[in-house]
Each structure stands twice: as C-alpha cells, then as structure tokens.
Design an enzyme around this catalytic site. Structure first.
Site, mmCIF file in Angstrom:
data_model
loop_
_atom_site.group_PDB
_atom_site.id
_atom_site.type_symbol
_atom_site.label_atom_id
_atom_site.label_comp_id
_atom_site.label_asym_id
_atom_site.label_seq_id
_atom_site.Cartn_x
_atom_site.Cartn_y
_atom_site.Cartn_z
ATOM 1 N N HIS A 311 -32.772 -2.829 -58.360
ATOM 2 C CA HIS A 311 -34.127 -2.832 -58.922
ATOM 3 C C HIS A 311 -34.536 -1.488 -59.501
ATOM 4 O O HIS A 311 -35.724 -1.282 -59.773
ATOM 5 C CB HIS A 311 -35.156 -3.202 -57.856
ATOM 6 C CG HIS A 311 -35.073 -4.613 -57.383
ATOM 7 N ND1 HIS A 311 -35.799 -5.633 -57.933
ATOM 8 C CD2 HIS A 311 -34.331 -5.172 -56.405
ATOM 9 C CE1 HIS A 311 -35.528 -6.764 -57.307
ATOM 10 N NE2 HIS A 311 -34.632 -6.509 -56.371
ATOM 11 N N LYS A 491 -50.276 -0.654 -61.011
ATOM 12 C CA LYS A 491 -48.890 -0.662 -60.512
ATOM 13 C C LYS A 491 -48.760 0.495 -59.535
ATOM 14 O O LYS A 491 -49.655 1.341 -59.463
ATOM 15 C CB LYS A 491 -47.906 -0.504 -61.670
ATOM 16 C CG LYS A 491 -48.310 0.597 -62.661
ATOM 17 C CD LYS A 491 -47.422 0.639 -63.879
ATOM 18 C CE LYS A 491 -47.696 -0.420 -64.922
ATOM 19 N NZ LYS A 491 -46.753 -1.510 -64.949
ATOM 20 N N ARG A 492 -47.642 0.587 -58.803
ATOM 21 C CA ARG A 492 -47.440 1.733 -57.918
ATOM 22 C C ARG A 492 -47.635 3.016 -58.712
ATOM 23 O O ARG A 492 -47.340 3.062 -59.897
ATOM 24 C CB ARG A 492 -46.002 1.735 -57.373
ATOM 25 C CG ARG A 492 -45.698 0.696 -56.337
ATOM 26 C CD ARG A 492 -44.242 0.786 -55.877
ATOM 27 N NE ARG A 492 -43.295 0.430 -56.902
ATOM 28 C CZ ARG A 492 -42.270 1.175 -57.299
ATOM 29 N NH1 ARG A 492 -42.034 2.346 -56.733
ATOM 30 N NH2 ARG A 492 -41.453 0.758 -58.233
ATOM 31 N N LYS A 497 -43.833 5.895 -64.367
ATOM 32 C CA LYS A 497 -44.706 4.860 -64.937
ATOM 33 C C LYS A 497 -45.777 5.486 -65.822
ATOM 34 O O LYS A 497 -46.440 4.821 -66.592
ATOM 35 C CB LYS A 497 -45.344 4.039 -63.818
ATOM 36 C CG LYS A 497 -44.324 3.228 -63.011
ATOM 37 C CD LYS A 497 -44.995 2.480 -61.874
ATOM 38 C CE LYS A 497 -44.031 1.714 -60.992
ATOM 39 N NZ LYS A 497 -43.555 0.458 -61.578
ATOM 40 N N THR A 601 -43.272 -6.398 -63.663
ATOM 41 C CA THR A 601 -43.640 -7.809 -63.583
ATOM 42 C C THR A 601 -45.137 -7.970 -63.859
ATOM 43 O O THR A 601 -45.581 -9.054 -64.226
ATOM 44 C CB THR A 601 -43.303 -8.410 -62.205
ATOM 45 O OG1 THR A 601 -43.665 -7.470 -61.196
ATOM 46 C CG2 THR A 601 -41.830 -8.725 -62.094
ATOM 47 N N LYS A 605 -47.601 -10.850 -65.922
ATOM 48 C CA LYS A 605 -48.849 -11.437 -65.418
ATOM 49 C C LYS A 605 -49.977 -11.233 -66.424
ATOM 50 O O LYS A 605 -50.770 -12.134 -66.698
ATOM 51 C CB LYS A 605 -49.225 -10.808 -64.065
ATOM 52 C CG LYS A 605 -48.236 -11.168 -62.961
ATOM 53 C CD LYS A 605 -48.335 -10.260 -61.731
ATOM 54 C CE LYS A 605 -47.053 -10.385 -60.919
ATOM 55 N NZ LYS A 605 -46.825 -9.252 -59.995
HETATM 56 C C1 NBG Z 1 -39.041 -2.308 -58.867
HETATM 57 C C2 NBG Z 1 -38.983 -1.820 -60.312
HETATM 58 C C3 NBG Z 1 -39.757 -2.740 -61.245
HETATM 59 C C4 NBG Z 1 -39.294 -4.163 -61.041
HETATM 60 C C5 NBG Z 1 -39.373 -4.534 -59.565
HETATM 61 C C6 NBG Z 1 -38.860 -5.930 -59.298
HETATM 62 C C7 NBG Z 1 -38.379 -0.991 -56.891
HETATM 63 C C8 NBG Z 1 -37.305 -0.218 -56.239
HETATM 64 N N1 NBG Z 1 -38.119 -1.497 -58.088
HETATM 65 O O1 NBG Z 1 -39.543 -2.362 -62.577
HETATM 66 O O2 NBG Z 1 -39.497 -0.521 -60.387
HETATM 67 O O3 NBG Z 1 -40.074 -5.042 -61.797
HETATM 68 O O4 NBG Z 1 -38.600 -3.654 -58.801
HETATM 69 O O5 NBG Z 1 -37.579 -6.079 -59.779
HETATM 70 O O6 NBG Z 1 -39.435 -1.153 -56.320
#
Ligand code: NBG
Length: 755
Positions: A311, A491-492, A497, A601, A605
C-alpha cells in the site's frame, strides 16, 4: 422471512425508552436479522488479516444492507423517535487510521455482498488510534474510549480462546466477532482478538501509558507511539499476537471443513494487508511443522495460501524489525526466519532482496514477496512504479507474481447511506440496479444535456452543504457559509499528501485579497476545509495542523478577507465526519506529490458524490482522469517520471524556487509573520518555515505556481453552475469502476479462487 419489529425488542413503549435502551434493542434486532440472512459458507475461505478495520458506525449501514432501514425508521417515527438521534448516539468504532483501514472495511462489505466466504482478522483495540482535539491551535491526543459503558456492542464475545506464547510471557486470547452484513445478501464476519488482562488504568496522561506491561497494554492502542524502542517492540508484540491468533483460527477452521493441511491452499486464502501481518508466514510454517509437515512442504503450502498487498512506496513505511525484537517477542519464529533467509541467500545474491540484512534487520515486505504467490499494488500507476523502480529487483525474479488491483469503495456506504438526496435523485432516474452493478451509473450520462436534471443535482449539493454546515456547527461550533465553494482536503496528515501546498495557496489567496480593489473581489467565497489527524510523533505534520488553524484565525479576524475566504480544520476527522463532509464537497483536493500516493480512496468517494477533482497525476487520480476525460478533472504539477528522476538526481533545492517566485516567497514567509505569531507558537511556525525552505522533501515548491494557476481556473469555472454540474454528472456516471465490488471480483478471479 420474519417480520422484524423493534417494539418486540424493547421492554417498554419505544416512546419511553432511553437512547441506550433503543440502541440496545436495535443491536438485538440487527443481530437476529443478520443471523436469519445467514453467513457465507464454502470449502475455501478468505482470511483478510489487517492491523486496521476502519468500519465506521454500523447502525444505519446494517439496517440498509439488511433491507430494514425504512421500516425501522418509520416504526421509530411513529413513536416520535428519530433514527438520526440514534445514529448520533452510536460511537464510531476506533479500529483504524486511514485509507488502508477503510479499504479493508469496504472490502469486507463487498465480500459479503458478492457471497464470498470471508473473515476479517484483526485486533480489538480498546482506545483505538486516538481522539483528536484542538487546544491553543494545536492537536492534542486522548484515548478514544469508543466502547461505551452499559451499551451492548456490535462486538460479540465468543468462546474461542488461543494461547499465544511470547518470549517472556504467554497470554490467552479471546475472539470477538462483528457481523459484516452484505447488501441484500448473506453475512461475513470480522474477528477481533483481545486479551482479558488489558487494563486501561495503565494509561497515564493523554495517550501515554506504561509500555513495559505487555499483558496490560497489548491491545490498548492502534499504532502505539513508535518514537522509542519500547513502543516499537510493542508493535511487534501486537503483530505477532494478531497473526498467531489468525493462523490458529484458520488452521482449526480448515481442519473442521475437511482439510488435511497438506491441501490447506484449497481451504484458505490469506490476504496480507500491508506488512503488519507478515509474521503469519513464519507462524503458519511453524504451526504446520508442529503438526508434522516438513519445512520445504510447509513453505510451499504457505506460499500457495498467502498473498500480499503493498500500500505504499514510501521506503520508510516498509516495516523492518531488528531480529533482536523478534527474538524477544517470538523466539520460536527466529529459526524459521533464518531458514527463510538462508533459502533466499542460496538463490539470489542481490542484497536488496534478502530477508535479513547485514545489520540483522528483518525486511517484512521481502518475506511477503518471496513467500506468497501474489504481490499487488493498489492502482495502475502504483503497481507500475513497484515493478519498474521500487521493487524492480523482485519483479525481475517473479514477474508472474505482480499484479494490479485498483482500489474501490462500497457505494452502499459512500452514496446510499451518506448521501440520501443523491441516492434518491439517481435511483429515481435509473432505478436501484447500480447499487450492486455500479457500472449502471453510466446510464446517467445522457442527462448531461438536461438542464433540469443538472439543476436538481445543484439543489442536492446545496442541501448537503447546508446539512454539513449544521453538523459542523454542532460538532465544534464552527460556522461555515453553504453558499461558499467547499474546497476540501481530508485524509491522514502527511507531507507527501501536501496539505502544506493547499495551506500556501490559502496564504497567497489571503495576501491577494488584501491587495485587490473592491471591483476585483471574487464572486464566491471559498471555504477551504481540512480534515486530518497527524501521527502523535510526527512533528512537522503537527506543525502543519498548527499553521492551518492559525491561518484560519488570522483570516477570521480580518473583516474584509473573511468575507471571501475561510480556512477550517475539522476536529477529530473520522468516518462519521467524512460521511457528512464528502457529500457536501465541491472540490476534491488530491494533490500528493506524483508517485507517492499509492492510490487514494477519498478521491473516489468525492467523485461519486459529485465533487470535481483538483489533483496531480498520482495514484488512482490517473485512472479517474482517464475515465472522465480532461474536461471533467483539473490536473497540474510534475509527472511521476519527473519526480522520480529528480529524486534520483538528488539536486532539488527549494531555495532556488523561493528566490525566483516572489509570491511563493511571500506565502512561505507569512508563516512566521507577526500576524501568524500572534495566533501561534513561534517554535512550530519557524520549524515549518525552515523545513520548507531548506528541505521540502515532498517538493511543494516546484508545483506551487501550476497549482495556483489551475485552482484559479477551477474557481472561475465554478461560476458557470450548469457547466460545473455537467462535470459533476460525468464524474458520478463514471465512478462505477471504483466500486469495491469490482475490485473484490478481481481479487477473487486472479488471486483467491474461493469459488
Ligand atoms: C495507504 C495509501 C493510500 C491507499 C491506501 C489503501 C497506507 C500504508 N497506505 O494511497 O497511502 O489508498 O493505503 O490502499 O496506509
């Protein structure tokens, strides 16, 4: 089929019940309704092991999936009660962090809906990630006690227990179970493990706790602070606890279903969600060994059973544990990991692909890649980058293992539940079929030329903005104007980002507003909305939050600028907040440094809910752009190839951009202006300023000018409401590809073969 009536689950008239009593009655009702639907069964079962399951509130989701939503709402209304009141009452389970965990939740929903026998396997964190609050314009973390006292829970205690032996102690686990309801179909389950000895009293202040007492702190928090060694070792304890339970559960269940263990791969598919569950590989080999299967055969059985999803391409996020940690936590795995290492060493010389490096660190992803049969990325570009650069030496060895599975989201939660207005409008036009066959949304496309429909779309968005504004005011007392443009980045919080890029834009906008003549002022106010938690030990991320909040205050205090610009940070952003926010968004900010966002993701949405993407060509944005065409998305910035080449050259110097671009320089320097210092803390603001000027590791500056130009175009185009809603409609129509039903069908066909 039973007629479910809520009244029969309460022991007094519904009108007289407390919220707690009503909620508990609803829990019993859904439990029975789920049991009546039954559970997906089959010879082969998926075990989706994940450190996170960001499942969100379950009440409405389950009622919708079970087909009981309207009926229960009506029954409550008749008694003068509002389902919304109970939705509010429910606590959001705190079992995840961001996209990775939400993806796991969407995947379980799709598995259940598609009739695939699947179990999620994870941990029952008592206090989850953390609850975020703002004080003195800074993030503060406190335990998220999501399991409310006296409230029945979605989490049922089961009589299943396993012994997990650590080096210095041995614990007995308890398995809890949450029903995963499929949409108008059977259920699957999420199995969460815990130890009864966990004691919340070891938490001292905020989220600090005594890290030495593993039996008492094992499942307190998700991602305990890893800035010290005790915290890092605790993460290894958690991971081993998770996978040892998963492996024992899976072997038991497979034997029950008739496996002789030699044929395990015909009874189980294990999906390793990122590297946290990697130790399931040596643990399964060990357990198979205990049951009389030789090492080589065990390795091959495990390889046929396990598959790994990557991921991230951020090197620092690929876990790597000192062998000494594993020696302490699970000494029984060490000889196995050493044998796996020897096996690899015997075949390949390249240091990059070794399991244990020369500093005695164990590379978890390397175990996954060698000893599973499938390695997938989560968007087309991401998989390509893994193959061509990040994991290229592995791709050379195992080209056949690599495959792409572009992420998806469940439309049941991310439209049906969170955006009832749009759901009604869409279903009124094309029926309900899109809820399980998402590509049917394309039937909306001809309506792009129907001004009346576009106007209705506009009305739905306006109503959603109003609902969000009301929610935000109640949530944290912040007032926003529903007639402004909602420009959203949620987002985080991470530098890659690039929330800081959006921040610099907002500063520049503020500076320009101060210079403009009255007749040049913009028509629509812009409300820039951020939602993000920063990892507790991630200093710069917290500095960015601080700067965003301070800027919000500076603008608010300015009588002219505040008419045209507002900057808002949502407190404690989570799935609940996302469900309010996303349907209300006009602009979806997806501005990661190209090559760094594996997929994203939230981009999907927002698109599904009719927001227009402003983004870099990164992650799944690339696929969104392909689908909607260039007229219906705004892209900017350097390409992933350019970025990768720049990192390779190693010659990026932020100062050279700062010196060339006056507006950029002014925006950066504003971070430490008197106005900002009057609101904030000099240490934090100076640190952020210096970080950007001297390091800017995620290359904010090279994209700044293009970002500003593109965003100006977005805001200009927003003024033509019909043309804007046409873009929104195209986005909604083309979102079908991003249904997690499609993603899961691909995992099933290419990797799991459950049926
Ligand atoms: C995150 C990515 C995102 C991705 C999501 C689900 C982690 C390690 N990875 O880009 O940063 O959409 O995983 O795949 O949290």
């Amino acid at each position: 089929m039973t007629e479910f009536s809520l009244a029969s689950y309460a022991n007094k008239p519904l009108a007289e019940c407390t919220e707690l009593e009503l909620f508990n009655a609803l829990l019993s009702l859904t439990k029975d309704a789920a049991a009546e639907k039954g559970y997906n069964q089959g010879k082969k079962r998926l075990y989706y092991i994940s450190a996170e399951f960001l499942i969100g509130k379950l009440l409405s989701n389950n009622l919708i999936n079970l087909g009981l939503y309207d009926q229960v709402r009506a029954e409550l209304a008749e008694a003068g009660r509002d389902l919304a009141e109970l939705e509010e009452f429910e606590n959001e389970p705190s079992l995840g962090n961001g996209g990775l965990g939400r993806l796991a939740a969407c995947f379980l929903d799709s598995c259940a809906t598609l009739g695939l026998p699947a179990s999620g396997v994870g941990l029952a964190y008592h206090c989850g990630l953390f609850r975020q609050s703002f004080d003195k314009n800074k993030q503060y973390e406190s335990p998220d006690y999501w399991l409310r006292w006296g409230q029945e829970s979605w989490m049922r205690r089961t009589p299943k227990h396993y012994t997990v032996n650590f080096g210095d102690l041995s614990v007995t686990s308890t398995m809890y179970q949450i029903d995963v309801t499929g949409y108008h179909s059977q259920c699957d389950t999420l199995n969460l493990f815990d130890v009864d000895t966990v004691d919340e009293r070891v938490i001292k202040n905020r989220i600090n706790f005594d890290k030495s007492q593993v039996a008492k702190n094992l499942t307190l928090f998700l991602y305990p602070d890893d800035s010290d060694e005790a915290g890092r070792i605790l993460r290894v304890y958690q991971e081993y606890f998770m996978v040892s339970n998963a492996a024992q559960l899976m072997l038991d269940e497979c034997v029950e279903r008739g496996s002789n263990l030699h044929d395990l791969a015909q009874y189980a598919a294990v999906q390793i969600n990122d590297t946290h569950p990697t130790m399931v590989i040596p643990e399964l080999i060990r357990l198979l060994g205990e049951r009389g299967i030789g090492f080589d055969e065990a390795v091959s059985i495990v390889r046929d059973t396990c598959a790994y999803t990557n991921h991230t391409i951020l090197a620092e996020a690929l876990e790597c544990w000192p062998l000494g940690f594993i020696e302490r936590v699970a000494p029984q795995l060490v000889p196995i990991i050493e044998q796996l290492d020897a096996f690899v060493r015997g075949q390949y010389e390249d240091d990059f692909v070794q399991v244990i490096d020369k500093w005695q660190n164990v590379h978890m992803a390397n175990i996954d890649i060698h000893f599973s049969h499938s390695v997938n990325g989560v968007a087309a570009l991401h998989t390509k980058i893994l193959e061509d650069s990040e994991l290229a030496p592995f791709y050379k060895i195992y080209p056949e293992k690599f495959n792409n599975k572009t992420n998806g989201i469940t439309f049941r939660r991310w439209m049906v539940e969170c955006n009832p207005g749009l759901n009604k409008l869409v279903s009124g036009k094309i029926g309900e079929g899109w809820k399980t066959d998402a590509e049917q949304l394309e039937q909306l496309l001809p309506l792009a030329d129907d001004p009346a429909f576009l106007a209705q779309l506009d009305q739905v968005k306006r109503a959603n903005k109003q609902t969000f504004a009301a929610w935000l005011a109640a949530h944290q007392g912040t007032v926003v104007d529903p007639d402004s443009v909602f420009d959203v980045q949620s987002k985080r919080l991470h530098e890659y980002k690039r929330q800081q890029l959006n921040l610099l834009w907002a500063i520049r906008k503020y500076q320009r507003l101060q210079m403009l003549e009255a007749d040049e002022l913009p028509k629509h106010k812009v409300t820039v909305i951020f939602g993000a938690k920063a990892a507790p030990a991630y200093t710069i991320a917290k500095d960015i939050i601080h700067a965003i909040i301070c800027l919000g205050k500076v603008i608010e205090a300015d009588p002219v600028a505040s008419k045209y610009l507002q900057v808002v940070m949502i407190e404690n952003y989570n799935v609940t907040a996302a469900q309010h926010l996303i349907p209300a968004a006009d602009i979806s900010e997806q501005i990661s440094l190209a090559s760094k966002e594996a997929s994203g993701t939230s981009n999907m949405k927002f698109m599904l809910n009719g927001a227009i993407t402003l983004g870099t060509m990164d992650g799944a944005n690339v696929e969104i752009a392909d689908l909607v065409g260039e007229d219906n998305i705004y892209t900017f910035g350097e390409s992933s190839d350019e970025v990768i080449a720049r990192y390779k050259r190693g010659d990026y110097n932020p100062r050279s951009y700062y010196e060339k671009d006056e507006e950029l320089a002014a925006a950066v320097d504003f971070l430490t202006s008197d106005a900002m210092l009057a609101q904030g803390d000099a240490t934090n603001l100076n640190r952020l300023h210096d970080e950007l000027l001297n390091k800017d590791w995620f290359m904010t500056f090279p994209d700044f000018a293009d970002y500003c130009t593109t965003k100006a175009q977005v805001l200009k185009d927003y003024e033509d409401r019909e043309a804007w809603q046409r873009k929104a409609l195209v986005n909604i129509s083309k979102a079908g590809y991003f249904s997690s039903d499609r993603t899961i069908a691909q995992y099933e066909k290419d990797i799991w073969h459950l049926r």
